[in-house]
Enzyme design. Structure first.
Site, PDB file in Angstrom:
ATOM      1  CB  ILE A 144      -0.993   0.045   1.198  1.00 51.25           C
ATOM      2  CG1 ILE A 144      -0.294  -0.339   2.499  1.00 51.25           C
ATOM      3  CG2 ILE A 144      -2.211  -0.787   0.919  1.00 51.25           C
ATOM      4  CD1 ILE A 144      -1.173  -0.243   3.714  1.00 51.25           C
ATOM      5  CD  GLU A 162       8.552   1.098  -3.618  1.00 52.51           C
ATOM      6  OE1 GLU A 162       9.688   0.675  -3.786  1.00 52.51           O
ATOM      7  OE2 GLU A 162       7.683   1.112  -4.492  1.00 52.51           O
ATOM      8  N   GLY A 163       7.674   4.219   0.612  1.00 56.39           N
ATOM      9  CA  GLY A 163       8.323   5.492   0.881  1.00 56.39           C
ATOM     10  C   GLY A 163       9.818   5.318   0.624  1.00 56.39           C
ATOM     11  CG  PHE A 211      13.455   6.414   4.844  1.00 56.96           C
ATOM     12  CD1 PHE A 211      14.806   6.555   4.577  1.00 56.96           C
ATOM     13  CD2 PHE A 211      12.657   7.539   4.841  1.00 56.96           C
ATOM     14  CE1 PHE A 211      15.345   7.806   4.319  1.00 56.96           C
ATOM     15  CE2 PHE A 211      13.185   8.793   4.591  1.00 56.96           C
ATOM     16  CZ  PHE A 211      14.541   8.933   4.324  1.00 56.96           C
ATOM     17  CB  VAL A 265       3.451   0.570   4.036  1.00 59.64           C
ATOM     18  CG1 VAL A 265       2.324   0.383   5.033  1.00 59.64           C
ATOM     19  CG2 VAL A 265       4.482   1.543   4.597  1.00 59.64           C
ATOM     20  CE  LYS A 321       7.674   3.438   7.943  1.00 59.11           C
ATOM     21  NZ  LYS A 321       7.412   4.835   8.255  1.00 59.11           N
ATOM     22  CG  ASP A 362       8.776  13.893   5.579  1.00 59.63           C
ATOM     23  OD1 ASP A 362       8.738  14.831   4.763  1.00 59.63           O
ATOM     24  OD2 ASP A 362       8.962  12.712   5.229  1.00 59.63           O
TER      25      ASP A 362
HETATM   26  P1  ADP Z   1       8.209   6.140   4.692  1.00 57.46           P
HETATM   27  O1  ADP Z   1       8.968   6.418   5.932  1.00 57.46           O
HETATM   28  O2  ADP Z   1       8.866   5.135   3.837  1.00 57.46           O
HETATM   29  O3  ADP Z   1       7.774   7.381   3.955  1.00 57.46           O
HETATM   30  P2  ADP Z   1       5.426   5.924   5.641  1.00 57.46           P
HETATM   31  O4  ADP Z   1       5.164   5.580   7.063  1.00 57.46           O
HETATM   32  O5  ADP Z   1       5.215   7.336   5.251  1.00 57.46           O
HETATM   33  O6  ADP Z   1       6.865   5.402   5.200  1.00 57.46           O
HETATM   34  O7  ADP Z   1       4.511   5.014   4.734  1.00 57.46           O
HETATM   35  C1  ADP Z   1       4.591   5.068   3.315  1.00 57.46           C
HETATM   36  C2  ADP Z   1       3.183   5.042   2.743  1.00 57.46           C
HETATM   37  O8  ADP Z   1       2.516   3.843   3.180  1.00 57.46           O
HETATM   38  C3  ADP Z   1       2.261   6.175   3.210  1.00 57.46           C
HETATM   39  O9  ADP Z   1       2.421   7.318   2.397  1.00 57.46           O
HETATM   40  C4  ADP Z   1       0.893   5.549   3.043  1.00 57.46           C
HETATM   41  O10 ADP Z   1       0.473   5.603   1.691  1.00 57.46           O
HETATM   42  C5  ADP Z   1       1.134   4.080   3.401  1.00 57.46           C
HETATM   43  N1  ADP Z   1       0.823   3.859   4.832  1.00 57.46           N
HETATM   44  C6  ADP Z   1       1.628   4.049   5.889  1.00 57.46           C
HETATM   45  N2  ADP Z   1       1.010   3.745   7.045  1.00 57.46           N
HETATM   46  C7  ADP Z   1      -0.246   3.360   6.711  1.00 57.46           C
HETATM   47  C8  ADP Z   1      -1.405   2.931   7.459  1.00 57.46           C
HETATM   48  N3  ADP Z   1      -1.386   2.824   8.790  1.00 57.46           N
HETATM   49  N4  ADP Z   1      -2.528   2.620   6.767  1.00 57.46           N
HETATM   50  C9  ADP Z   1      -2.562   2.703   5.426  1.00 57.46           C
HETATM   51  N5  ADP Z   1      -1.518   3.078   4.671  1.00 57.46           N
HETATM   52  C10 ADP Z   1      -0.366   3.419   5.290  1.00 57.46           C
HETATM   53 MG    MG Z   2       6.363   8.858   4.451  1.00 56.42          MG
END
Ligand code: ADP
Ligand code: MG
Length: 447
Positions: free
Chosen positions: A29, A31-32, A34, A37, A53, A140
């Site tokens: 769902i 991909e950031g 780092f 997810v 995650k 962020d």
């Molecule tokens: P990163 O540190 O890689 O940016 P994030 O925590 O921002 O990781 O998560 C990346 C993406 O995953 C988010 O932009 C969102 O789309 C999805 N995501 C993260 N946490 C959740 C959650 N609890 N429920 C649904 N989607 C999530």
């Molecule tokens: Mg993020």
């Protein structure tokens, strides 16, 4: 990174065999920069969904640690995502959170009514108020990290990987080196997690360990006063600001004082020799090295971050709220898109004028040299003309109809919205509105 979804699932099966006996991973769902997810469903009840995650193991342990500390301190309240479990296998860490069924910002920001904008900003400010009360800077804040379930009108701030912890939680590097290991050692195993998920009422070893973990984490924060890694740009398209930008150069002034007091040397009147030349002069080589946080995502960084001011506060998050609000009001996303910090400052100056930004630089112990002075734009005019031009460009009939509904007409945005926008986008972090104050602003509280 770079693996197919199936390869990733196979990998997780290998690393976390008992986890995958409990969960089925149905899709990726997010991909950031780092992490990856995934949407995970309990095998025993597929209606119970989680977001898992997987933090890329090349991430610094302190980054992982910070995320865990913040989420544990914030306890899933006030629109901040809840951390349900931490699972570790070797260098691999999984964070298990409730799944938020959210839409991408790019799918809905053009269609948001004034009410929806009010609701979004209010809920984001509520999350930040609780974060800032703990003296944590998220660093962020951007749409990809604020998940919105538009259907249920629920909101969740995620991703504390770049967060800055309060000085009270900072400690020496030596202590940190051992405590990082301690901290991660305590994460629960997949078996403990299974026990916890299947009998959530009793205090299982997983949740007990997690509590112990958060205490250990509290003691083991690290001193991170160094230039941090930048966040990842996302959903980036063309910038709306195609006009000519002034040339901007920043220079640390001689005192390099971080706080609000005026520096003793007025560098404006006596810039050092090397500022205009190719070499670094003696005066400058004698200055102590100055470190400043730079973490964040391009386009959302506050002027004090772009100018590398060493003293930064929770006000950096409020600036980012202002940038998101600006996108919603102008229907332009991303609003700022500059390849480097100086161009980013030039974009900000184009909007807010050079004087307030130069004053702020002075205030923060920096000297800003511009190719030309720039008058401030009227935020309301900018937003309404950009919004209006979007309406004219739309070819899709249903979209045009939607735009023409009275609640969506550009001139239906109350003036109070632009007043709040101005206060969120105050270049001076010392006078910028706080989350608590903004929640009392008529645009938000009269909603
Ligand atoms: P990163 O540190 O890689 O940016 P994030 O925590 O921002 O990781 O998560 C990346 C993406 O995953 C988010 O932009 C969102 O789309 C999805 N995501 C993260 N946490 C959740 C959650 N609890 N429920 C649904 N989607 C999530
Ligand atoms: Mg993020």
């Amino acid at each position: 990174k770079g693996k197919s979804f199936q390869e990733e699932v196979n990998f997780l099966h290998l690393q976390f065999p008992s986890l995958l006996a409990t969960f089925s991973i149905s899709r990726r769902i997010g991909e950031g920069g780092f992490s990856n997810v995934y949407l995970a469903e309990l095998r025993s009840n597929t209606k119970v969904q989680f977001a898992v995650k997987h933090i890329i193991p090349t991430s610094l342990p302190v980054r992982i640690e910070k995320e865990i500390i913040c989420l544990n301190l914030l306890k899933g309240k006030q629109n901040v995502i809840e951390l349900k479990h931490i699972i570790r296998s070797g260098p691999h860490i999984l964070l298990v959170m409730p799944f938020i069924a959210h839409e991408k910002f790019t799918h809905y920001f053009m269609k948001m009514s004034v009410c929806e904008i009010q609701d979004y900003v209010k809920n984001l400010l509520m999350a930040l108020k609780s974060v800032h009360e703990l003296d944590i800077i998220h660093r962020d804040v951007k749409p990809a990290n604020f998940l919105v379930d538009r259907w249920n009108r629920t909101y969740s701030l995620v991703d504390f990987g770049l967060a800055q912890l309060p000085p009270s939680l900072l400690k020496s590097k030596e202590e940190n080196a051992t405590s990082e290991k301690e901290q991660l050692k305590d994460a629960c195993t997949a078996d403990e997690l299974k026990e916890d998920l299947e009998s959530p009422s009793k205090q299982s070893s997983a949740s007990l360990k997690q509590k112990a973990n958060s205490r250990a984490a509290l003691k083991s924060c690290t001193n991170v006063l160094e230039v941090s890694r930048a966040g990842e740009p996302d959903d980036r398209k063309g910038s709306p600001n195609q006009q000519l930008l002034p040339i901007v150069r920043t220079q640390r002034n001689l005192s390099g004082r971080p706080s609000g007091t005026k520096p003793s040397v007025n560098v404006k009147n006596s810039p050092c020799k090397c500022f205009f030349g190719p070499y670094v002069c003696d005066e400058c080589t004698k200055k102590p090295v100055q470190y400043a946080y730079r973490a964040g995502t391009p386009g959302f960084r506050a002027p004090e971050v772009l100018m590398k001011c060493p003293f930064q506060t929770t006000a950096v998050d409020i600036w980012s709220v202002g940038v998101i609000f600006l996108s919603m009001l102008s229907r332009r996303y991303p609003f700022f898109k500059a390849p480097d910090d100086c161009t980013a400052l030039a974009e900000i100056i184009t909007l807010l004028g050079s004087q307030p930004v130069c004053d702020m630089a002075d205030h923060c112990g920096k000297h800003l040299l511009l190719s030309e002075p720039v008058c401030p734009s009227d935020l309301k005019d900018v937003c309404l003309s950009l919004r209006h031009s979007v309406v004219e460009q739309l070819n899709d009939d249903s979209e045009v109809k939607e735009q023409r509904k009275p609640e969506n007409r550009p001139n239906d945005i109350p003036d109070m919205a632009f007043d709040l926008l101005k206060k969120l986008l105050d270049p001076n972090p010392y006078t910028r509105i706080t989350a608590a104050e903004a929640l009392q602003h008529p645009f938000i509280c009269d909603a």
